[in-house]
Design a protein around this motif. Structure first.
Motif: not given
Length: 805
Positions: A146-153, A175-189
């Motif tokens: 769930t994207v927070t702060p809320r915007f539409f991807p 629909t915001k002026d930011i880019i969010q980076l999400y990381v999948l760390d396969s070793q820990h989560s």
């Protein structure tokens, strides 16, 4: 009866993620609620060869999954994702899974650019969902972000992390002026976690894409982001504790490009598989003058190249300068004109919505505002990009179609406010259908059209008048040269036509010689000619079907007459077979307006008084083959037949009407071949009725029952050898059936089984009109049927007549 798909035209949806180009050379794009398949580099110049139907609303996003033998993902406004798989033996696609977990329209899909079984989807429900594919290509939902702060991807990008291939980085923006980076760390989560927020853009972000800087798998990742602030930003994801050189030496002069703005070089650090990573700003790409909709990295390359498409009507190819490393535009394609016209700021949805590289990188294509694809090939000998033949199609419901009287070409008209001319291109033994002209570009939705001989037509729109058009020399020469017909009265025609800046009427013009001086334009003059529409003689001499720029500028037909008289929007019209009369009707809720007006085409006068038979909108008008009878059907559930008064006169009087022809509104009618003895009517109550004339008048002889409301019918204009006539019937859900009606017996109708050769032979919405091609020899040996539909597609099928038993 065997069928063959001769022509399939459908314009692409306006969305940055509506298309993808597979390594096999197959391009898939969203066309209304279908997915269209096309091979842009095939040698036979054939356009769309299949439409995949299944979605119930507009397709926004299409993506191939790499290295899976063509597995295809599509996301739609109908809140579902569909997975399409290709049958290796037939090369035909079928839907193998529908994913319905999202709560709103799906805007974007991201797949990893290397072999992986993971993909992401972003929706207007402000969530991103992560999916995995098993060995049977069945998808399972693994995570909902769930994207927070809320915007539409609006854009997603997914990639394995360099140096940690089991871990992934996902970039999300919208629909915001930011880019969010999400990381999948396969070793820990097993889940993606937010690790960095990249700031710098000043508008919505429309596109994100990862690439490796060099071909080695441990090289840095580069992320491109394109925004409505007219800039492209590049970001570097680097593995190691020390920062990359560019970020470590933050150059204060970098801010000099943008007064008052400094380019932040903050390093965002995170870990994956116990390795250190950093995300830093790399470069700012300046050059576009309007919103940027998409960026695409070239995949087969020895150097980095980025393709961007913008609302400023241009594509740009960027690469870093070999000596300084500064990113520069090396090629610009598209329309670069002094007269820009309206921009996105004024609500125009202009420009290019997406740009794609071919798998080899030798071709780029782009999708424009009109739903058409433009294509450029890289000519290495001349070191330049040369425009090739793309494809085009309507982008809104096709409301009317009409063959020319000889059957040489097909006219179609649509709610997208264009009329288009389609014909066969004959080249070196190959035959392919193309849009050859765009005679009318209008300010109102167009509803109906009919041909007035070989070089004129009349059309009606959501305005109270009808317009008559005549073919110009430019189009006549083109059809003669490429398609092998016409060319008889070329000397009498005007060269071309254009439209005044504030007008709706196409004016005939003379083409100018290439070296002729042009008059200065005056912006205050209402009839001022747009300099972009002045035609040079050399531009009209083409050796291939016209490209999109030509279609929209140089293939207009001059308007020769306006027909007045109606009080509301035109609903239907019909031209007589000899071209001497036009019958018209408009939308109506009273007897006064539900009249049929007849115009004679010699002096273009209305024949008074108008015919009165209906009390609500007349939905279809048809002249019998000998023009002695005029059939009208309407929403008031009745049909009427008017008879011609006297030989050679354009006057008709009511012969017979049936106030209860159907129990619900009648949507279409058609005369059988012959002298006006038999006609068919199509009703909303799911029946087709066949009426035959005897001493008592027209009586219903046969009723054909369908499962859905019948929206279109048409009889072929010739009898078969066994005294039967073919009747095509189209329904509200897009189903097509062909019946053989026995004229020697009791008018019984037998459904003919048709073997369709294409993957998805039927439209996905209502069929609006059917039109059999006029038979040249009168024997019905050449059976071609044009089908217009609300799903914006136009189809032409040819049939092999069954042998007479």
């Amino acid at each position: 009866m065997q069928s063959k798909g001769e022509y399939l035209a459908a314009g692409a949806n306006r969305h940055p993620f509506t298309a993808d180009w597979d390594t096999s050379g197959l391009l898939a794009y969203g066309a209304d609620r279908n997915v269209a398949l096309w091979r842009p580099q095939s040698h036979d110049s054939r356009g769309v060869f299949s439409l995949l139907g299944g979605h119930t609303d507009t397709v926004n996003a299409v993506k191939f999954v790499p290295e899976t033998q063509g597995l295809l993902l599509s996301g739609s406004v109908d809140k579902t994702l569909r997975i399409w798989s290709k049958d290796p033996s037939t090369e035909q696609y079928s839907c193998i899974q529908t994913l319905s977990e999202h709560q709103s329209s799906i805007n974007c899909i991201a797949v990893s650019n290397r072999t992986s079984r993971i993909f992401a989807s972003g929706s207007a429900d402000a969530t991103v969902k992560i999916w995995t594919l098993d060995e049977q290509n069945v998808a399972t939902l693994k995570q909902t972000i769930t994207v927070t702060p809320r915007f539409f991807p609006l854009a997603l990008a997914l990639s394995p992390l360099a140096g940690a291939p089991e871990s992934y980085v996902l970039a999300v923006a919208g629909t915001k002026d930011i880019i969010q980076l999400y990381v999948l760390d396969s070793q820990h989560s097993p889940e993606f976690k937010l690790q960095a927020t990249l700031a710098g853009h000043e508008g919505w972000i429309r596109s994100l894409e990862f690439t490796l800087e060099k071909s080695s798998p441990t090289s840095d990742l580069i992320l491109s982001s394109a925004s409505q602030d007219k800039y492209i930003r590049l970001w570097r994801i680097h593995q190691g504790k020390e920062l990359p050189a560019a970020a470590a030496s933050a150059d204060p002069s970098m801010g000099a490009f943008m007064p008052g703005k400094s380019l932040s070089n903050k390093a965002h650090r995170f870990k994956a598989q116990d390795l250190d990573f950093s995300a830093t700003f790399e470069a700012l790409l300046l050059g576009h003058e309007d919103w940027i909709y998409s960026t695409k990295w070239r995949t087969d390359r020895d150097k980095l190249q980025l393709l961007s498409s913008s609302a400023d009507n241009s594509l740009a190819i960027w690469e870093p300068d070999a000596s300084t490393g500064v990113w520069i535009t090396v090629t610009r394609l598209g329309e670069i004109s002094a007269e820009k016209g309206s921009t996105t700021a004024t609500g125009s949805t202009g420009g290019f919505w997406t740009g794609l590289w071919s798998p080899s990188g030798k071709t780029v294509i782009s999708l424009g505002r009109t739903g058409s694809w433009r294509l450029w090939n890289n000519n290495l000998d001349q070191d330049r990009w040369v425009q090739g033949v793309g494809i085009s199609g309507h982008t809104l419901p096709v409301m009317g179609i009409a063959w020319s009287k000889e059957g040489d070409y097909l006219l179609s008209t649509s709610s997208d406010q264009t009329t288009r001319l389609h014909a066969r291109w004959k080249l070196d033994g190959l035959v392919s259908w193309h849009e050859m002209a765009r005679p009318q570009i209008h300010g109102y939705d167009l509803n109906c059209i009919d041909s007035l001989g070989s070089s004129q037509f009349v059309s009606g729109a959501d305005e109270k008048l009808l317009r008559v058009f005549s073919e110009p020399k430019a189009v006549a020469n083109l059809l003669h040269k490429l398609c092998g017909f016409g060319g008889s009265h070329i000397d009498l025609m005007p060269d071309a036509a254009n439209m005044p800046v504030l007008g709706l009427s196409n004016k005939a013009i003379q083409a100018v010689a290439d070296d002729e001086e042009l008059p200065a334009s005056n912006h205050n003059d209402r009839d001022a000619i747009d300099p972009a529409s002045i035609v040079h003689k050399s531009t009209l001499n083409l050796s291939h079907p016209p490209l999109e720029d030509h279609l929209s500028r140089h293939t207009l037909w001059p308007e020769i007459e306006k027909l007045y008289g109606h009080g509301y929007e035109i609903s239907t019209l019909a031209a007589s077979h000899d071209g001497s009369m036009v019958a018209t009707a408009c939308k109506a809720s009273s007897i006064d307006h539900a009249v049929i007006r007849i115009f004679e085409t010699k002096e273009w006068h209305e024949v008074k008084p108008p015919l009165m038979a209906h009390s609500l909108t007349v939905t279809r008008l048809r002249f019998s083959a000998d023009d002695q009878l005029l059939l009208s059907v309407g929403r008031d559930r009745q049909w009427a037949v008017c008879q011609r008064v006297g030989e050679g006169k354009a006057e008709y009087k009511l012969l017979e009407q049936n106030l209860k022809g159907h129990s619900r509104m009648i949507l279409d009618g058609a005369w059988a071949p012959g002298e006006g003895k038999v006609f068919a009517t199509a009703g909303r109550e799911k029946t087709v009725k066949i009426w035959a004339r005897d001493e008592a008048g027209f009586t219903c002889r046969t009723t054909i029952t369908e499962e859905h409301p019948v929206t279109a019918v048409d009889f072929m204009d010739a009898f078969m050898g066994d005294g039967k006539a073919y009747l095509a019937v189209g329904t509200e859900i897009g189903r097509l059936r062909i019946y053989a009606v026995d004229f020697k017996g009791d008018f019984s109708a037998t459904e003919i089984e048709v073997a369709y050769s294409s993957t998805y032979p039927f439209p996905s919405k209502a069929i609006t009109q059917l039109a059999w091609k006029p038979s040249k020899d009168g024997d019905g040996s050449e059976m071609e049927l044009a089908i217009a539909s609300e799903d914006s597609s136009l189809r032409i099928y040819s049939f092999d007549p069954p042998s007479v038993s």
